[in-house]
Design an enzyme around this catalytic site. Structure first.
Site, PDB file in Angstrom:
ATOM      1  CG  HIS A 201      -1.723  -1.014   1.610  1.00  0.00           C
ATOM      2  ND1 HIS A 201      -3.080  -0.833   1.754  1.00  0.00           N
ATOM      3  CD2 HIS A 201      -1.490  -2.313   1.850  1.00  0.00           C
ATOM      4  CE1 HIS A 201      -3.642  -1.976   2.069  1.00  0.00           C
ATOM      5  NE2 HIS A 201      -2.695  -2.902   2.146  1.00  0.00           N
TER       6      HIS A 201
ATOM      7  CE1 TYR B 137      -1.527  -4.609  -1.993  1.00  0.00           C
ATOM      8  CE2 TYR B 137      -2.337  -5.312   0.141  1.00  0.00           C
ATOM      9  CZ  TYR B 137      -1.292  -4.999  -0.698  1.00  0.00           C
ATOM     10  OH  TYR B 137       0.002  -5.074  -0.229  1.00  0.00           O
TER      11      TYR B 137
HETATM   12  P1  FAD Z   1      14.536  -2.933   3.312  1.00  0.00           P
HETATM   13  O1  FAD Z   1      13.408  -2.814   2.357  1.00  0.00           O
HETATM   14  O2  FAD Z   1      14.705  -4.200   4.071  1.00  0.00           O
HETATM   15  O3  FAD Z   1      15.855  -2.645   2.497  1.00  0.00           O
HETATM   16  C1  FAD Z   1      17.137  -2.840   3.040  1.00  0.00           C
HETATM   17  C2  FAD Z   1      18.104  -3.008   1.878  1.00  0.00           C
HETATM   18  O4  FAD Z   1      19.435  -3.012   2.401  1.00  0.00           O
HETATM   19  C3  FAD Z   1      17.916  -4.331   1.151  1.00  0.00           C
HETATM   20  O5  FAD Z   1      17.882  -4.098  -0.227  1.00  0.00           O
HETATM   21  C4  FAD Z   1      19.130  -5.155   1.582  1.00  0.00           C
HETATM   22  O6  FAD Z   1      19.542  -6.088   0.599  1.00  0.00           O
HETATM   23  C5  FAD Z   1      20.165  -4.061   1.808  1.00  0.00           C
HETATM   24  N1  FAD Z   1      21.220  -4.418   2.773  1.00  0.00           N
HETATM   25  C6  FAD Z   1      21.065  -5.066   3.955  1.00  0.00           C
HETATM   26  N2  FAD Z   1      22.253  -5.196   4.594  1.00  0.00           N
HETATM   27  C7  FAD Z   1      23.188  -4.616   3.780  1.00  0.00           C
HETATM   28  C8  FAD Z   1      24.600  -4.442   3.877  1.00  0.00           C
HETATM   29  N3  FAD Z   1      25.301  -4.885   4.938  1.00  0.00           N
HETATM   30  N4  FAD Z   1      25.250  -3.809   2.861  1.00  0.00           N
HETATM   31  C9  FAD Z   1      24.544  -3.354   1.780  1.00  0.00           C
HETATM   32  N5  FAD Z   1      23.206  -3.499   1.627  1.00  0.00           N
HETATM   33  C10 FAD Z   1      22.531  -4.117   2.625  1.00  0.00           C
HETATM   34  N6  FAD Z   1       5.226  -1.420   4.298  1.00  0.00           N
HETATM   35  C11 FAD Z   1       4.361  -0.520   3.747  1.00  0.00           C
HETATM   36  O7  FAD Z   1       4.620   0.694   3.803  1.00  0.00           O
HETATM   37  N7  FAD Z   1       3.204  -0.939   3.155  1.00  0.00           N
HETATM   38  C12 FAD Z   1       2.868  -2.263   3.059  1.00  0.00           C
HETATM   39  O8  FAD Z   1       1.818  -2.604   2.502  1.00  0.00           O
HETATM   40  C13 FAD Z   1       3.765  -3.241   3.637  1.00  0.00           C
HETATM   41  N8  FAD Z   1       3.496  -4.581   3.591  1.00  0.00           N
HETATM   42  C14 FAD Z   1       4.374  -5.472   4.165  1.00  0.00           C
HETATM   43  C15 FAD Z   1       4.087  -6.847   4.170  1.00  0.00           C
HETATM   44  C16 FAD Z   1       4.965  -7.778   4.755  1.00  0.00           C
HETATM   45  C17 FAD Z   1       4.603  -9.233   4.796  1.00  0.00           C
HETATM   46  C18 FAD Z   1       6.189  -7.317   5.319  1.00  0.00           C
HETATM   47  C19 FAD Z   1       7.159  -8.301   5.945  1.00  0.00           C
HETATM   48  C20 FAD Z   1       6.482  -5.953   5.323  1.00  0.00           C
HETATM   49  C21 FAD Z   1       5.587  -5.027   4.763  1.00  0.00           C
HETATM   50  N9  FAD Z   1       5.843  -3.648   4.781  1.00  0.00           N
HETATM   51  C22 FAD Z   1       4.965  -2.751   4.245  1.00  0.00           C
HETATM   52  C23 FAD Z   1       7.056  -3.147   5.465  1.00  0.00           C
HETATM   53  C24 FAD Z   1       8.168  -2.873   4.512  1.00  0.00           C
HETATM   54  O9  FAD Z   1       8.425  -3.998   3.697  1.00  0.00           O
HETATM   55  C25 FAD Z   1       9.458  -2.491   5.251  1.00  0.00           C
HETATM   56  O10 FAD Z   1       9.174  -1.680   6.339  1.00  0.00           O
HETATM   57  C26 FAD Z   1      10.363  -1.735   4.270  1.00  0.00           C
HETATM   58  O11 FAD Z   1      10.773  -2.605   3.247  1.00  0.00           O
HETATM   59  C27 FAD Z   1      11.566  -1.143   4.980  1.00  0.00           C
HETATM   60  O12 FAD Z   1      12.374  -0.484   4.032  1.00  0.00           O
HETATM   61  P2  FAD Z   1      13.916  -0.297   4.296  1.00  0.00           P
HETATM   62  O13 FAD Z   1      14.453   0.367   3.063  1.00  0.00           O
HETATM   63  O14 FAD Z   1      14.146   0.315   5.605  1.00  0.00           O
HETATM   64  O15 FAD Z   1      14.500  -1.781   4.409  1.00  0.00           O
END
Ligand code: FAD
Length: 382
Positions: A47, A215
């Site tokens: 979403h 959805y």
């Molecule tokens: P991430 O998306 O986890 O990205 C981290 C990145 O860092 C990754 O690409 C990884 O490979 C990279 N990385 C990790 N360690 C290293 C390293 N040491 N060196 C280099 N790169 C590294 N959120 C919403 O807003 N709406 C939704 O509908 C929603 N649905 C969800 C459904 C499920 C089942 C789940 C589990 C989560 C959902 N979320 C949703 C939450 C959302 O997926 C996360 O909160 C979001 O992806 C966080 O983003 P981020 O960039 O902080 O981390």
């Protein structure tokens, strides 16, 4: 000649991509390092509330997302067994008028690909897993798993729930397994035509201890998606997800409404993910290092706001660097933390409790928020 500091973003997930794009737009020489060799279109939806779409506007991809996504007129909550409506939250035109942008649902892979395409491709590095940082000098020295080292003035940890940067700031500590898993499956809408049932654009089916959120993930409504929350006492798989099955789904949702049974019957592939959390962190930044997104506030996904918080963080961080001046990065980071901690922690808590929109409520505090316009709170002196 650019006198802005050089910035490294660790992780090109949704938060890292947003941070990289906004920093580059604001003129910061920014490099993004991602551990994965490439990204694949995993079967999942997401979403994007009006609060996120306002950031997408700044990145320049709001219209593309509007064209790509499904635009539900309502979020419905329904009793999982009887189908009775528990809430009808107006979205659609109401969201555009009252919250300042659309509410859409999209395929996560399509969203991610579009966001990554907004980054300067010459400064995006795949297969670069950060293993260490040395923040003791005038620049941060980053060491990667391939043995290479790079330098930057400031480093943003957008490296997800198992963040290496968080570990550097606060020491090793595994995230908390919440005791719930999420099943995820994408279903061809073509298959659903065989049923004389109404498949609504955005609906959450609830019972006491579990739910199924459903959805469309494409504007043409060809792909329908469900994501569940189901209790499972332990997670000992050692991987970020495992395969599940139609049989497992039938068991988990026994007695649920015929519409849910139809979705399970049409399931071809379904995966199962552990839902991980952390308690609010006591430290979001130190010296030249700062965290955002799941690196500092991972949560159960039951408000559909986890990525939204990561993207809002990115916007607020860039705003604070601009506001304070990046030379004074420690005050900029503290201004950022001050303006994000309370909101991110509240969203973590409501997600944990899984009460969001279960009954009719006013969602304006989430959807009307604009990280670029909200009045800034000043840090209290310590
Ligand atoms: P991430 O998306 O986890 O990205 C981290 C990145 O860092 C990754 O690409 C990884 O490979 C990279 N990385 C990790 N360690 C290293 C390293 N040491 N060196 C280099 N790169 C590294 N959120 C919403 O807003 N709406 C939704 O509908 C929603 N649905 C969800 C459904 C499920 C089942 C789940 C589990 C989560 C959902 N979320 C949703 C939450 C959302 O997926 C996360 O909160 C979001 O992806 C966080 O983003 P981020 O960039 O902080 O981390």
């Amino acid at each position: 000649m650019n006198n802005k500091p050089t910035i490294a973003v660790i992780g090109a997930g949704l938060g890292g991509a947003a941070a990289g794009a906004l920093l580059q737009k604001a003129g910061y020489p920014t490099k993004v390092y991602e551990q994965a060799p490439a990204f694949t279109r995993l079967g999942a939806g997401i979403h994007l509330g009006p609060n996120v779409m306002k950031v997408m506007r700044r990145i320049g991809i709001e219209e593309k997302l509007n064209a790509m996504g499904s635009h539900p007129d309502y979020w419905f909550s329904r009793n999982g067994m009887t189908g009775e409506y528990q809430s009808r939250i107006p979205l659609g035109e109401f969201a555009r008028e009252n919250y300042g942008a659309a509410y859409i649902t999209v395929h996560r892979g399509d969203l991610h690909e579009l966001m990554v395409s907004t980054l300067d491709q010459d400064n995006l590095y795949f297969d670069k897993r950060l293993v260490d940082v040395d923040d003791s000098g005038g620049k941060v020295v980053m060491t990667f798993a391939d043995g290479s080292t790079e330098e930057a003035d400031l480093v943003i940890g957008a490296d997800g729930v198992n963040s290496r940067l968080r570990e550097k700031l606060l020491g090793p500590e595994a995230p908390i397994y919440s005791g719930w898993v999420a099943h995820r499956a994408i279903i061809s809408a073509e298959k659903l035509k065989a049923y004389d049932l109404d498949f609504e654009a955005c609906v959450k089916w609830w019972s006491e201890d579990r739910h199924m959120m459903v959805y469309f993930v494409t504007g043409d409504e060809k792909e329908y998606y469900y994501v569940t929350g189901v209790p499972e006492p332990d997670w000992n798989h050692g991987t970020s997800f495992v395969d599940s099955s139609r049989e497992e789904m039938r068991k988990a949702f026994e007695g649920y409404h015929p519409t849910v049974q139809a979705l399970i019957d049409c399931t071809e592939t379904v995966t199962k993910w552990p839902l991980l959390e952390r308690n609010p962190l006591p430290l979001w930044h130190e010296n030249r290092l700062v965290l955002l997104g799941d690196a500092c506030h991972p949560m159960k996904p039951h408000m559909a706001q986890g990525a939204a918080m990561a993207i809002e963080d990115a916007a607020m961080l860039v705003r604070c660097l601009e506001e304070v001046g990046a030379a004074d990065y420690q005050n900029a980071f503290e201004l950022y933390r001050t303006n994000r901690f309370e909101r991110a922690s509240r969203v973590q808590q409501v997600s944990h409790d899984n009460t969001w929109l279960r009954e009719d409520e006013d969602p304006a505090w989430v959807f009307a928020y604009d990280p670029f316009e909200v009045p800034l709170k000043q840090p209290t002196s310590q």
